[in-house]
Write a protein that holds these residues in place. Structure first.
Motif, PDB file in Angstrom:
ATOM      1  N   LEU A  25       0.822  -1.217   0.000  1.00  0.00           N
ATOM      2  CA  LEU A  25       0.000   0.000   0.000  1.00  0.00           C
ATOM      3  C   LEU A  25       0.850   1.258   0.000  1.00  0.00           C
ATOM      4  CD1 LEU A  25      -3.039  -0.686   2.385  1.00  0.00           C
ATOM      5  CD2 LEU A  25      -3.052  -0.388  -0.086  1.00  0.00           C
ATOM      6  N   ILE A  26       1.913   1.261   0.804  1.00  0.00           N
ATOM      7  CA  ILE A  26       2.785   2.442   0.869  1.00  0.00           C
ATOM      8  C   ILE A  26       3.426   2.696  -0.500  1.00  0.00           C
ATOM      9  CG2 ILE A  26       4.778   3.480   2.012  1.00  0.00           C
ATOM     10  CD1 ILE A  26       2.397   3.049   3.865  1.00  0.00           C
ATOM     11  N   LYS A  27       3.904   1.608  -1.101  1.00  0.00           N
ATOM     12  CA  LYS A  27       4.566   1.733  -2.404  1.00  0.00           C
ATOM     13  C   LYS A  27       3.599   2.257  -3.463  1.00  0.00           C
ATOM     14  CE  LYS A  27       7.666  -0.977  -5.344  1.00  0.00           C
ATOM     15  NZ  LYS A  27       8.288  -2.311  -5.533  1.00  0.00           N
ATOM     16  N   SER A  28       2.356   1.786  -3.404  1.00  0.00           N
ATOM     17  CA  SER A  28       1.341   2.233  -4.356  1.00  0.00           C
ATOM     18  C   SER A  28       1.028   3.717  -4.182  1.00  0.00           C
ATOM     19  CB  SER A  28       0.067   1.400  -4.186  1.00  0.00           C
ATOM     20  OG  SER A  28      -0.958   1.841  -5.044  1.00  0.00           O
ATOM     21  N   LEU A  29       0.901   4.136  -2.923  1.00  0.00           N
ATOM     22  CA  LEU A  29       0.593   5.546  -2.661  1.00  0.00           C
ATOM     23  C   LEU A  29       1.750   6.464  -3.030  1.00  0.00           C
ATOM     24  CD1 LEU A  29      -1.249   5.189   0.787  1.00  0.00           C
ATOM     25  CD2 LEU A  29      -2.265   5.938  -1.374  1.00  0.00           C
ATOM     26  N   MET A  30       2.983   5.985  -2.829  1.00  0.00           N
ATOM     27  CA  MET A  30       4.157   6.813  -3.120  1.00  0.00           C
ATOM     28  C   MET A  30       4.291   7.116  -4.611  1.00  0.00           C
ATOM     29  SD  MET A  30       5.731   7.602  -0.269  1.00  0.00           S
ATOM     30  CE  MET A  30       7.469   7.900  -0.533  1.00  0.00           C
ATOM     31  N   LYS A  31       3.647   6.310  -5.448  1.00  0.00           N
ATOM     32  CA  LYS A  31       3.696   6.555  -6.893  1.00  0.00           C
ATOM     33  C   LYS A  31       2.811   7.723  -7.313  1.00  0.00           C
ATOM     34  CE  LYS A  31       4.964   1.882  -8.338  1.00  0.00           C
ATOM     35  NZ  LYS A  31       4.564   0.684  -9.101  1.00  0.00           N
ATOM     36  N   ASN A  32       1.901   8.101  -6.406  1.00  0.00           N
ATOM     37  CA  ASN A  32       1.010   9.215  -6.695  1.00  0.00           C
ATOM     38  C   ASN A  32       1.761  10.521  -6.429  1.00  0.00           C
ATOM     39  OD1 ASN A  32      -1.017  11.209  -6.702  1.00  0.00           O
ATOM     40  ND2 ASN A  32      -2.570   9.745  -5.986  1.00  0.00           N
ATOM     41  N   VAL A  33       2.195  11.167  -7.487  1.00  0.00           N
ATOM     42  CA  VAL A  33       3.048  12.350  -7.380  1.00  0.00           C
ATOM     43  C   VAL A  33       2.377  13.467  -6.591  1.00  0.00           C
ATOM     44  CG1 VAL A  33       4.302  14.113  -8.667  1.00  0.00           C
ATOM     45  CG2 VAL A  33       4.162  11.788  -9.570  1.00  0.00           C
ATOM     46  N   SER A  34       1.062  13.590  -6.708  1.00  0.00           N
ATOM     47  CA  SER A  34       0.359  14.709  -6.073  1.00  0.00           C
ATOM     48  C   SER A  34       0.396  14.637  -4.549  1.00  0.00           C
ATOM     49  CB  SER A  34      -1.097  14.771  -6.555  1.00  0.00           C
ATOM     50  OG  SER A  34      -1.790  13.597  -6.174  1.00  0.00           O
ATOM     51  N   ILE A  35       0.493  13.433  -4.001  1.00  0.00           N
ATOM     52  CA  ILE A  35       0.493  13.325  -2.535  1.00  0.00           C
ATOM     53  C   ILE A  35       1.827  12.795  -2.000  1.00  0.00           C
ATOM     54  CG2 ILE A  35      -1.995  12.919  -2.481  1.00  0.00           C
ATOM     55  CD1 ILE A  35      -1.275   9.948  -1.832  1.00  0.00           C
ATOM     56  N   LYS A  36       2.798  12.570  -2.890  1.00  0.00           N
ATOM     57  CA  LYS A  36       4.043  11.927  -2.476  1.00  0.00           C
ATOM     58  C   LYS A  36       4.751  12.687  -1.366  1.00  0.00           C
ATOM     59  CE  LYS A  36       8.253   9.904  -4.356  1.00  0.00           C
ATOM     60  NZ  LYS A  36       9.026   9.613  -5.595  1.00  0.00           N
ATOM     61  N   SER A  37       4.889  13.992  -1.507  1.00  0.00           N
ATOM     62  CA  SER A  37       5.619  14.779  -0.502  1.00  0.00           C
ATOM     63  C   SER A  37       4.845  14.822   0.816  1.00  0.00           C
ATOM     64  CB  SER A  37       5.875  16.199  -1.017  1.00  0.00           C
ATOM     65  OG  SER A  37       4.637  16.835  -1.329  1.00  0.00           O
ATOM     66  N   ASP A  38       3.520  14.973   0.728  1.00  0.00           N
ATOM     67  CA  ASP A  38       2.722  14.988   1.956  1.00  0.00           C
ATOM     68  C   ASP A  38       2.781  13.638   2.666  1.00  0.00           C
ATOM     69  OD1 ASP A  38       1.966  17.584   1.530  1.00  0.00           O
ATOM     70  OD2 ASP A  38       0.039  17.092   0.617  1.00  0.00           O
ATOM     71  N   LEU A  39       2.726  12.555   1.895  1.00  0.00           N
ATOM     72  CA  LEU A  39       2.781  11.223   2.482  1.00  0.00           C
ATOM     73  C   LEU A  39       4.136  10.975   3.153  1.00  0.00           C
ATOM     74  CD1 LEU A  39       1.508   8.462   2.965  1.00  0.00           C
ATOM     75  CD2 LEU A  39       2.338   7.749   0.707  1.00  0.00           C
ATOM     76  N   SER A  40       5.205  11.377   2.481  1.00  0.00           N
ATOM     77  CA  SER A  40       6.544  11.226   3.056  1.00  0.00           C
ATOM     78  C   SER A  40       6.662  11.971   4.375  1.00  0.00           C
ATOM     79  CB  SER A  40       7.614  11.715   2.085  1.00  0.00           C
ATOM     80  OG  SER A  40       7.644  10.911   0.926  1.00  0.00           O
ATOM     81  N   ALA A  41       6.111  13.187   4.402  1.00  0.00           N
ATOM     82  CA  ALA A  41       6.156  13.990   5.629  1.00  0.00           C
ATOM     83  C   ALA A  41       5.342  13.331   6.747  1.00  0.00           C
ATOM     84  CB  ALA A  41       5.627  15.391   5.350  1.00  0.00           C
ATOM     85  N   LEU A  42       4.184  12.782   6.378  1.00  0.00           N
ATOM     86  CA  LEU A  42       3.343  12.123   7.373  1.00  0.00           C
ATOM     87  C   LEU A  42       4.026  10.883   7.945  1.00  0.00           C
ATOM     88  CD1 LEU A  42       0.670  11.697   8.884  1.00  0.00           C
ATOM     89  CD2 LEU A  42      -0.199  10.512   6.847  1.00  0.00           C
ATOM     90  N   LEU A  43       4.624  10.065   7.074  1.00  0.00           N
ATOM     91  CA  LEU A  43       5.311   8.869   7.540  1.00  0.00           C
ATOM     92  C   LEU A  43       6.471   9.223   8.469  1.00  0.00           C
ATOM     93  CD1 LEU A  43       5.444   6.673   4.277  1.00  0.00           C
ATOM     94  CD2 LEU A  43       3.793   6.572   6.157  1.00  0.00           C
ATOM     95  N   LYS A  44       7.222  10.271   8.107  1.00  0.00           N
ATOM     96  CA  LYS A  44       8.344  10.702   8.933  1.00  0.00           C
ATOM     97  C   LYS A  44       7.854  11.190  10.301  1.00  0.00           C
ATOM     98  CE  LYS A  44      12.727  11.405   9.531  1.00  0.00           C
ATOM     99  NZ  LYS A  44      13.625  10.233   9.666  1.00  0.00           N
ATOM    100  N   LEU A  45       6.734  11.913  10.299  1.00  0.00           N
ATOM    101  CA  LEU A  45       6.160  12.399  11.550  1.00  0.00           C
ATOM    102  C   LEU A  45       5.753  11.235  12.449  1.00  0.00           C
ATOM    103  CD1 LEU A  45       5.162  14.834  13.227  1.00  0.00           C
ATOM    104  CD2 LEU A  45       2.963  14.611  12.044  1.00  0.00           C
ATOM    105  N   LEU A  46       5.132  10.220  11.875  1.00  0.00           N
ATOM    106  CA  LEU A  46       4.731   9.041  12.637  1.00  0.00           C
ATOM    107  C   LEU A  46       5.953   8.310  13.211  1.00  0.00           C
ATOM    108  CD1 LEU A  46       1.939   7.576  10.311  1.00  0.00           C
ATOM    109  CD2 LEU A  46       1.616   8.734  12.501  1.00  0.00           C
ATOM    110  N   GLU A  47       6.995   8.189  12.392  1.00  0.00           N
ATOM    111  CA  GLU A  47       8.199   7.475  12.836  1.00  0.00           C
ATOM    112  C   GLU A  47       8.906   8.188  13.982  1.00  0.00           C
ATOM    113  OE1 GLU A  47       9.275   5.547   8.441  1.00  0.00           O
ATOM    114  OE2 GLU A  47      10.189   7.431   9.103  1.00  0.00           O
TER     115      GLU A  47
END
Length: 497
Positions: free
Chosen positions: A396-418
């Motif tokens: 699921l993460i890999k699939s979402l990361m391919k979506n350019v429009s949300i890629k940066s927001d998703l990366s930031a969210l994952l980093k915040l969670l970690e």
């Protein structure tokens, strides 16, 4: 040949010695277990234990329907050190020193009466009373003891023996009144602890078609088997025979199921007398009688939370007591030097398997499939410090990361969670109540799990995988590995569509 004038008899003082042997280190449970050993050795099929409350005059009795004794045998059994531990004994003999009846008794009380009869013989009685021995300073074995139990108690048995304990000065205050409810509660709690101990120590005698029956205050005792052999998820690893002086010892390593595989009742029962952590390790048996209930036997291992599912059975014969340093109480054992490396090896393998089951919440990863297991979280070590990251290669993460429009927001969210994982809180909760943490989708409605599962299937389909490949991948991906039937049904449903 030593000449007669070169020695003299130096008998121990009766009153001094009899009080000295009261400090052998028994507790009430191990003391009564020692008396039960005599009943089993006497081939009893039924053993009755009764705790009788009467304030300072409270008493305990242990009766059996074993072969009983004639008068000579009874007197001999009352003598301290009536057996030589170096003598060869019958295979089913659970004794060793000829001390158990006396040392176990006097560790708890000051008056011991034994009434017995064998087939076609009279009823005989003998009594040790420590107060009387102290007063007379002589080994005076009384022919009449307790008035609480008379010879008629054996009338309904062809043969058998009754052991009566009175003057329970190590169990209750000798000034206590019958109406003292607090003292009565302590007495009952002691009885309950003894009951649990006997269910554990003698469980192999209580199980099976030709079992012995132990009646505790008129209620049949249920065995406590520490290895959960009746539960399908329990793993028996490789059984190994070891040898000492050409005598066979059998080692059976068990790994118990993760608590997610057990019912609440099963989990509570398997915790045993002292709890899950305390009951990990080796269980040493001699003639089916448990000597050690969960101990790493001084082999250099510590009892730790993530090894609590490891329990290893060791069977030894009764002619290796000296090699195993069996003590008088039959509650301690230490392995011979030439077995230590083998036992260490077996312990390491069992502990590793137990740790894997514990850490992965009971999942069993197939060794026959080369496919890697997919975790949601990954651990890393940098500069001596652990950190945890979300697996970017997860479907699921890999699939979402391919979506350019949300890629940066998703990366930031994952980093915040970690970076904000509440590790101190998790550690505290897990150490205090390790079995109260919720498992993946444990309380969630099935629909929520199916939704997440279907999203993963769709993502894998988009990546060009066929449904058979998807099924195998999901069976090796947390948390879906815990729900194999649901994985199969969802994949088959997609195939039908």
């Amino acid at each position: 040949m030593i000449k007669e004038e070169n020695f003299e008899i130096a008998e121990p003082k009766a009153s001094s010695l009899i009080h000295s042997i009261r400090s052998f280190g028994y507790d009430l449970s191990t003391a009564i277990a020692d008396i039960i050993d005599n009943s089993i050795t006497a081939r009893a099929k039924n053993i009755w234990i009764d705790f009788n409350w009467n304030g300072q005059d409270s008493w305990i009795s242990i009766k059996d329907d074993g072969i009983g004794m004639n008068e000579e045998e009874l007197i001999n059994s009352m003598i301290l050190g009536s057996k030589n531990p170096l003598e060869e004994r019958a295979k089913n003999d659970l004794g060793r020193f000829g001390l158990g009846l006396k040392t176990a008794t006097f560790s708890q009380c000051k008056k011991l009466t034994v009434i017995t009869k064998s087939s076609n013989d009279d009823v005989y009685e003998r009594c040790w009373d420590l107060d009387y021995i102290t007063k007379t300073a002589q080994w005076r074995l009384l022919k009449k003891g307790s008035d609480l139990v008379n010879h008629e108690t054996l009338n309904n048995l062809e043969n058998g023996t009754v052991v009566i304990w009175e003057k329970l000065d190590r169990i209750i205050d000798q000034e206590v009144e019958v109406e003292d409810n607090r003292a009565h509660d302590v007495f009952l709690n002691n009885a309950a602890a003894v009951k649990k101990h006997l269910a554990m120590v003698f469980h192999r005698f209580l199980e099976g078609p030709n079992n012995i029956k132990i009646w505790f205050n008129n209620r049949l005792l249920e065995p406590w088997n520490p290895f959960a052999i009746a539960i399908q998820a329990t793993e028996l690893l490789t059984i190994e025979p070891l040898f000492v002086n050409r005598k066979r010892i059998e080692v059976r390593p068990y790994v118990l199921p993760h608590h997610s595989k057990l019912t609440t009742q099963e989990h509570e029962k398997l915790a045993g007398i002292n709890g899950w952590n305390a009951h990990q390790g080796f269980y040493v048996y001699r003639n089916k009688r448990m000597l050690v209930a969960g101990d790493w036997l001084g082999l250099g291992f510590q009892k730790e939370e993530h090894y609590k599912l490891a329990r290893i059975l060791i069977d030894i014969p009764n002619d290796l007591d000296e090699e195993w340093s069996i003590d008088v109480k039959k509650s301690k054992a230490r392995p011979p030097h030439n077995l230590r490396q083998d036992l260490k090896r077996i312990a390491k393998i069992t502990r590793e398997r137990a740790s894997n089951i514990y850490r992965h919440r009971g999942k069993i990863v197939s060794r026959n499939i080369d496919m890697d297991f997919t975790y949601v979280w990954e651990q890393s070590l940098k500069h001596g410090k652990y950190s945890y990251q979300i697996n970017r290669e997860h479907t699921l993460i890999k699939s979402l990361m391919k979506n350019v429009s949300i890629k940066s927001d998703l990366s930031a969210l994952l980093k915040l969670l970690e970076e904000t994982i509440p590790i101190p809180t998790i550690i505290m909760n897990y150490s205090e109540q390790p079995d109260n943490l919720k498992g993946p989708f444990e309380d969630a409605p099935p629909k929520e799990l199916i939704t997440v599962l279907e999203r993963n299937i769709d993502s894998l389909l988009k990546q060009g995988n066929n449904l058979n490949e998807i099924k195998q991948r999901l069976l090796h991906m947390e948390p879906f590995d815990l729900y194999p039937e649901l994985v199969v049904s969802c994949c088959e449903a997609k195939l039908e569509v």
